[in-house]
Design a protein around this motif. Structure first.
Motif, PDB file in Angstrom:
ATOM      1  N   TRP A   1       0.811  -1.207   0.000  1.00 47.91           N
ATOM      2  CA  TRP A   1       0.000   0.000   0.000  1.00 47.91           C
ATOM      3  C   TRP A   1       0.850   1.263   0.000  1.00 47.91           C
ATOM      4  O   TRP A   1       0.446   2.308  -0.517  1.00 47.91           O
ATOM      5  CB  TRP A   1      -0.936   0.001   1.211  1.00 47.91           C
ATOM      6  CG  TRP A   1      -0.210   0.162   2.521  1.00 47.91           C
ATOM      7  CD1 TRP A   1       0.241  -0.835   3.335  1.00 47.91           C
ATOM      8  CD2 TRP A   1       0.151   1.388   3.140  1.00 47.91           C
ATOM      9  NE1 TRP A   1       0.873  -0.303   4.435  1.00 47.91           N
ATOM     10  CE2 TRP A   1       0.831   1.061   4.339  1.00 47.91           C
ATOM     11  CE3 TRP A   1      -0.013   2.744   2.820  1.00 47.91           C
ATOM     12  CZ2 TRP A   1       1.330   2.035   5.204  1.00 47.91           C
ATOM     13  CZ3 TRP A   1       0.492   3.711   3.678  1.00 47.91           C
ATOM     14  CH2 TRP A   1       1.151   3.346   4.855  1.00 47.91           C
ATOM     15  N   TRP A   2       2.029   1.198   0.576  1.00 50.29           N
ATOM     16  CA  TRP A   2       2.834   2.393   0.741  1.00 50.29           C
ATOM     17  C   TRP A   2       3.623   2.783  -0.511  1.00 50.29           C
ATOM     18  O   TRP A   2       4.249   3.849  -0.546  1.00 50.29           O
ATOM     19  CB  TRP A   2       3.811   2.219   1.909  1.00 50.29           C
ATOM     20  CG  TRP A   2       4.572   0.916   1.909  1.00 50.29           C
ATOM     21  CD1 TRP A   2       4.262  -0.215   2.603  1.00 50.29           C
ATOM     22  CD2 TRP A   2       5.771   0.622   1.174  1.00 50.29           C
ATOM     23  NE1 TRP A   2       5.180  -1.211   2.356  1.00 50.29           N
ATOM     24  CE2 TRP A   2       6.126  -0.723   1.483  1.00 50.29           C
ATOM     25  CE3 TRP A   2       6.573   1.343   0.300  1.00 50.29           C
ATOM     26  CZ2 TRP A   2       7.242  -1.343   0.938  1.00 50.29           C
ATOM     27  CZ3 TRP A   2       7.696   0.732  -0.248  1.00 50.29           C
ATOM     28  CH2 TRP A   2       8.019  -0.591   0.077  1.00 50.29           C
ATOM     29  N   THR A   3       3.613   1.947  -1.548  1.00 54.64           N
ATOM     30  CA  THR A   3       4.419   2.255  -2.722  1.00 54.64           C
ATOM     31  C   THR A   3       3.902   3.481  -3.480  1.00 54.64           C
ATOM     32  O   THR A   3       4.692   4.281  -3.995  1.00 54.64           O
ATOM     33  CB  THR A   3       4.486   1.046  -3.676  1.00 54.64           C
ATOM     34  OG1 THR A   3       3.157   0.622  -4.002  1.00 54.64           O
ATOM     35  CG2 THR A   3       5.241  -0.104  -3.034  1.00 54.64           C
ATOM     36  N   VAL A   4       2.571   3.651  -3.554  1.00 49.26           N
ATOM     37  CA  VAL A   4       2.014   4.822  -4.252  1.00 49.26           C
ATOM     38  C   VAL A   4       2.335   6.115  -3.496  1.00 49.26           C
ATOM     39  O   VAL A   4       2.864   7.066  -4.093  1.00 49.26           O
ATOM     40  CB  VAL A   4       0.497   4.663  -4.478  1.00 49.26           C
ATOM     41  CG1 VAL A   4      -0.089   5.963  -5.041  1.00 49.26           C
ATOM     42  CG2 VAL A   4       0.218   3.516  -5.432  1.00 49.26           C
ATOM     43  N   PRO A   5       2.048   6.199  -2.179  1.00 48.38           N
ATOM     44  CA  PRO A   5       2.433   7.422  -1.461  1.00 48.38           C
ATOM     45  C   PRO A   5       3.931   7.709  -1.532  1.00 48.38           C
ATOM     46  O   PRO A   5       4.336   8.868  -1.669  1.00 48.38           O
ATOM     47  CB  PRO A   5       1.995   7.132  -0.018  1.00 48.38           C
ATOM     48  CG  PRO A   5       0.915   6.125  -0.141  1.00 48.38           C
ATOM     49  CD  PRO A   5       1.282   5.283  -1.312  1.00 48.38           C
ATOM     50  N   LEU A   6       4.751   6.662  -1.464  1.00 46.54           N
ATOM     51  CA  LEU A   6       6.200   6.853  -1.550  1.00 46.54           C
ATOM     52  C   LEU A   6       6.595   7.448  -2.897  1.00 46.54           C
ATOM     53  O   LEU A   6       7.400   8.391  -2.964  1.00 46.54           O
ATOM     54  CB  LEU A   6       6.924   5.523  -1.325  1.00 46.54           C
ATOM     55  CG  LEU A   6       8.451   5.563  -1.485  1.00 46.54           C
ATOM     56  CD1 LEU A   6       9.060   6.464  -0.424  1.00 46.54           C
ATOM     57  CD2 LEU A   6       9.034   4.145  -1.394  1.00 46.54           C
ATOM     58  N   ALA A   7       6.014   6.911  -3.979  1.00 44.13           N
ATOM     59  CA  ALA A   7       6.335   7.417  -5.319  1.00 44.13           C
ATOM     60  C   ALA A   7       5.954   8.885  -5.457  1.00 44.13           C
ATOM     61  O   ALA A   7       6.706   9.687  -6.031  1.00 44.13           O
ATOM     62  CB  ALA A   7       5.604   6.583  -6.373  1.00 44.13           C
ATOM     63  N   VAL A   8       4.795   9.265  -4.915  1.00 50.76           N
ATOM     64  CA  VAL A   8       4.329  10.647  -5.016  1.00 50.76           C
ATOM     65  C   VAL A   8       5.186  11.578  -4.163  1.00 50.76           C
ATOM     66  O   VAL A   8       5.611  12.653  -4.620  1.00 50.76           O
ATOM     67  CB  VAL A   8       2.849  10.752  -4.608  1.00 50.76           C
ATOM     68  CG1 VAL A   8       2.400  12.214  -4.545  1.00 50.76           C
ATOM     69  CG2 VAL A   8       1.973   9.982  -5.584  1.00 50.76           C
ATOM     70  N   ILE A   9       5.476  11.184  -2.939  1.00 54.22           N
ATOM     71  CA  ILE A   9       6.256  12.036  -2.032  1.00 54.22           C
ATOM     72  C   ILE A   9       7.671  12.243  -2.564  1.00 54.22           C
ATOM     73  O   ILE A   9       8.224  13.340  -2.503  1.00 54.22           O
ATOM     74  CB  ILE A   9       6.286  11.416  -0.623  1.00 54.22           C
ATOM     75  CG1 ILE A   9       4.883  11.483   0.000  1.00 54.22           C
ATOM     76  CG2 ILE A   9       7.286  12.148   0.275  1.00 54.22           C
ATOM     77  CD1 ILE A   9       4.735  10.703   1.283  1.00 54.22           C
ATOM     78  N   VAL A  10       8.256  11.194  -3.131  1.00 51.34           N
ATOM     79  CA  VAL A  10       9.588  11.315  -3.715  1.00 51.34           C
ATOM     80  C   VAL A  10       9.575  12.244  -4.924  1.00 51.34           C
ATOM     81  O   VAL A  10      10.524  13.002  -5.167  1.00 51.34           O
ATOM     82  CB  VAL A  10      10.121   9.924  -4.121  1.00 51.34           C
ATOM     83  CG1 VAL A  10      11.364  10.046  -4.994  1.00 51.34           C
ATOM     84  CG2 VAL A  10      10.436   9.097  -2.883  1.00 51.34           C
ATOM     85  N   ALA A  11       8.474  12.228  -5.675  1.00 48.76           N
ATOM     86  CA  ALA A  11       8.403  12.993  -6.922  1.00 48.76           C
ATOM     87  C   ALA A  11       8.125  14.474  -6.716  1.00 48.76           C
ATOM     88  O   ALA A  11       8.527  15.293  -7.548  1.00 48.76           O
ATOM     89  CB  ALA A  11       7.319  12.394  -7.827  1.00 48.76           C
ATOM     90  N   VAL A  12       7.440  14.843  -5.632  1.00 46.20           N
ATOM     91  CA  VAL A  12       7.019  16.236  -5.441  1.00 46.20           C
ATOM     92  C   VAL A  12       8.176  17.233  -5.510  1.00 46.20           C
ATOM     93  O   VAL A  12       8.059  18.277  -6.158  1.00 46.20           O
ATOM     94  CB  VAL A  12       6.225  16.392  -4.123  1.00 46.20           C
ATOM     95  CG1 VAL A  12       6.057  17.863  -3.765  1.00 46.20           C
ATOM     96  CG2 VAL A  12       4.853  15.739  -4.257  1.00 46.20           C
ATOM     97  N   PRO A  13       9.326  16.978  -4.878  1.00 46.11           N
ATOM     98  CA  PRO A  13      10.413  17.976  -4.952  1.00 46.11           C
ATOM     99  C   PRO A  13      11.053  18.076  -6.332  1.00 46.11           C
ATOM    100  O   PRO A  13      11.795  19.019  -6.605  1.00 46.11           O
ATOM    101  CB  PRO A  13      11.433  17.456  -3.925  1.00 46.11           C
ATOM    102  CG  PRO A  13      10.705  16.481  -3.080  1.00 46.11           C
ATOM    103  CD  PRO A  13       9.677  15.875  -3.970  1.00 46.11           C
ATOM    104  N   MET A  14      10.816  17.097  -7.201  1.00 46.84           N
ATOM    105  CA  MET A  14      11.445  17.100  -8.523  1.00 46.84           C
ATOM    106  C   MET A  14      10.680  18.012  -9.465  1.00 46.84           C
ATOM    107  O   MET A  14       9.612  18.503  -9.159  1.00 46.84           O
ATOM    108  CB  MET A  14      11.468  15.674  -9.101  1.00 46.84           C
ATOM    109  CG  MET A  14      12.173  14.660  -8.235  1.00 46.84           C
ATOM    110  SD  MET A  14      12.128  13.019  -9.000  1.00 46.84           S
ATOM    111  CE  MET A  14      12.937  12.040  -7.728  1.00 46.84           C
TER     112      MET A  14
END
Length: 324
Positions: free
Chosen positions: A238-251
């Motif tokens: 379940w945590w893979t989607v939130p992780l992908a989004v949170i990692v991407a936001v600063p980019m």
């Protein structure tokens, strides 16, 4: 449809340049040639079509329509739809956002435009269509428009006007009556050279990003081990989607640069929904965008905007993984 391009790429890399088909370099170069030609062809066709749409649906008419009509909530959808058919990244969308505010459009409606504009446009649709097919492209485009509609509606309910910058408040307090804009009527044949040139200018404007993005994707496709991304983002937790989004936001990247990378994510085992959520966060939320928004919003309003959109993208990522 593009089998001839694959044959051309095979001939060019394996026969002309004599690079082995089983080598990492051969795989990467073949991917680069095929995807670059396919995406550029689709890009010009779709940008040309959307150029026709934009010619007959300018922003001035939209602002006038939204101001004069009682739309019972559909104004969020129409604003989001307009964001989808305009070829702007997150940074270039901000000046139009300011124009919406100056034109007296409700803040939530302007947010619908700001959310969707960088997420869904002809560049992204053309590249998505070439890489993922019709079904995934339709789901991506429709969900992006609905994301803007929902996000704008939610933000509109918060009554955030007091959190606009002092500069915007002064503009609203001293609003100058605008004169009605009358465009010279021209036939489609008269407009055609202008539309064609505009489409070519857009393609030229993103050409470098397309080449860089596909080059990165090609290198990853040829050299990155099959299960590398799957190890971290493809397990279905379940945590893979939130992780992908949170990692991407600063980019920050535009669609032309990030879509080819997303294609490789999927090829390496990352679920398409997770990959799309990563792309949406990268394209739609960025530090450069936040910097530009400081002209029209307080830090608190920017934080609320980013928070609501981040949450909506995470939810859409889960939904993508269920549907696709």
């Amino acid at each position: 449809m593009f089998d001839w391009l694959q044959h051309f790429a095979d001939w060019l890399i394996y026969s002309v340049f004599k690079v082995g088909a089983e080598t990492h370099l051969g795989t990467a170069l073949n991917f680069f040639v095929y995807d670059t030609l396919k995406i550029l062809i689709l890009l010009f066709i779709i940008v040309f079509i959307m150029g026709i749409v934009n010619t007959y649906f300018p922003i001035d008419k939209l602002k006038d329509y939204l101001n004069r009509k009682k739309l019972y909530g559909l104004e969020y959808f129409f604003s989001s739809l307009f964001g989808a058919i305009t070829p702007f990244c997150s940074c270039s969308s901000v000046p139009l956002f300011i124009g919406f505010v100056q034109g007296g459009i409700p803040l939530g409606v302007t947010f619908s435009f700001l959310i969707t504009s960088p997420l869904v446009n002809e560049v992204a649709v053309a590249m998505f269509l070439g890489m993922f097919g019709v079904k995934a492209t339709l789901i991506y485009a429709i969900s992006g428009i609905l994301l803007g509609t929902l996000g704008g509606w939610i933000l509109g309910k918060f009554k955030l006007e007091p959190l606009l910058s002092d500069w915007v408040k002064k503009i609203l307090d001293n609003k100058i009556q605008q004169t009605e804009f009358t465009e010279e009527k021209r036939t489609f044949k008269q407009r055609l050279p202008e539309i064609t040139q505009s489409a070519w200018d857009i393609v030229k404007g993103v050409l470098l990003y397309v080449i860089i993005g596909i080059a990165i994707g090609a290198a990853m496709h040829g050299y990155v081990p099959e299960n590398f991304f799957n190890t971290y983002l493809g397990g279905g937790e379940w945590w893979t989607v939130p992780l992908a989004v949170i990692v991407a936001v600063p980019m920050y990247a535009n669609a032309a640069g990030i879509v080819p990378v997303i294609q490789v994510f999927v090829a390496k085992g990352v679920p398409l929904g997770t990959a799309i959520a990563f792309m949406m966060a990268t394209v739609g939320l960025s530090i450069p965008e936040a910097t530009l928004l400081k002209k029209v919003m307080s830090i608190k309003l920017i934080a609320i905007f980013f928070g609501v959109v981040t949450l909506c993208i995470i939810l859409s990522g889960f939904l993508f993984n269920i549907i696709l």
